[in-house]
Design a protein around this motif. Structure first.
Motif, PDB file in Angstrom:
ATOM      1  N   CYS A 164       0.824  -1.207   0.000  1.00 13.39           N
ATOM      2  CA  CYS A 164       0.000   0.000   0.000  1.00 13.39           C
ATOM      3  C   CYS A 164       0.862   1.262   0.000  1.00 13.39           C
ATOM      4  N   ALA A 165       0.697   2.067  -1.024  1.00 11.88           N
ATOM      5  CA  ALA A 165       1.420   3.338  -1.090  1.00 11.88           C
ATOM      6  C   ALA A 165       0.758   4.351  -0.178  1.00 11.88           C
ATOM      7  N   GLU A 209       9.216   7.412  -2.094  1.00 10.51           N
ATOM      8  CA  GLU A 209       7.883   6.899  -1.801  1.00 10.51           C
ATOM      9  C   GLU A 209       7.844   6.181  -0.450  1.00 10.51           C
ATOM     10  N   PHE A 217       5.549   3.384   1.891  1.00 12.92           N
ATOM     11  CA  PHE A 217       4.611   2.275   1.759  1.00 12.92           C
ATOM     12  C   PHE A 217       4.272   1.717   3.130  1.00 12.92           C
ATOM     13  N   LYS A 257      10.970   3.610   0.429  1.00 12.06           N
ATOM     14  CA  LYS A 257      11.548   2.899  -0.712  1.00 12.06           C
ATOM     15  C   LYS A 257      12.847   3.586  -1.108  1.00 12.06           C
ATOM     16  N   TYR A 292      14.106  -1.393   0.992  1.00 13.35           N
ATOM     17  CA  TYR A 292      13.247  -0.565   1.836  1.00 13.35           C
ATOM     18  C   TYR A 292      13.889  -0.377   3.204  1.00 13.35           C
TER      19      TYR A 292
END
Length: 113
Positions: free
Chosen positions: A68-69, A80, A82, A98, A104
């Protein structure tokens, strides 16, 4: 003639140094880290503060990747964010920054495990 060169050099140096110092101070205030090239120690998201997790950046593949962003984040890193689960009624305890394809960094909500 020599005084003019020194004054010009001082002005150029001042113009170059002040924005750099401002960037360092802003980065320290926003992320808790002086070096703008390093990973931030904290990230603001969902009006909460998330702190860097105990592990170093990890490579995640396939089913491990957070799906899920985060769209409503205050992410000033340009990268980004998540989560593993959608937000719903509760704020996620863990978010992931990210770094590159499959890499990550984990960030944990203050007070979370």
């Amino acid at each position: 003639m020599k005084k003019k060169r020194v004054k010009l050099l001082a002005r150029i140096l001042l113009i170059a140094v002040i924005p750099f110092l401002a960037l360092l101070v802003k980065n320290r205030y926003d992320f808790g880290e002086w070096d703008p090239r390093s990973l931030p120690n904290r990230i603001g998201c969902y009006d909460r503060t998330y702190y860097v997790g105990p592990s170093s950046p990890s490579l995640m593949n396939g089913g491990q990747k957070p799906a899920c962003a985060v769209s409503n984040s205050d992410n000033r890193t340009g990268r980004e964010l998540f989560t593993s689960e959608p937000k719903g009624d509760l704020v996620p305890v863990v978010i992931y920054l990210k770094l590159s394809d499959g890499r990550y960094q984990q960030y944990i909500l203050s007070g979370g495990q």
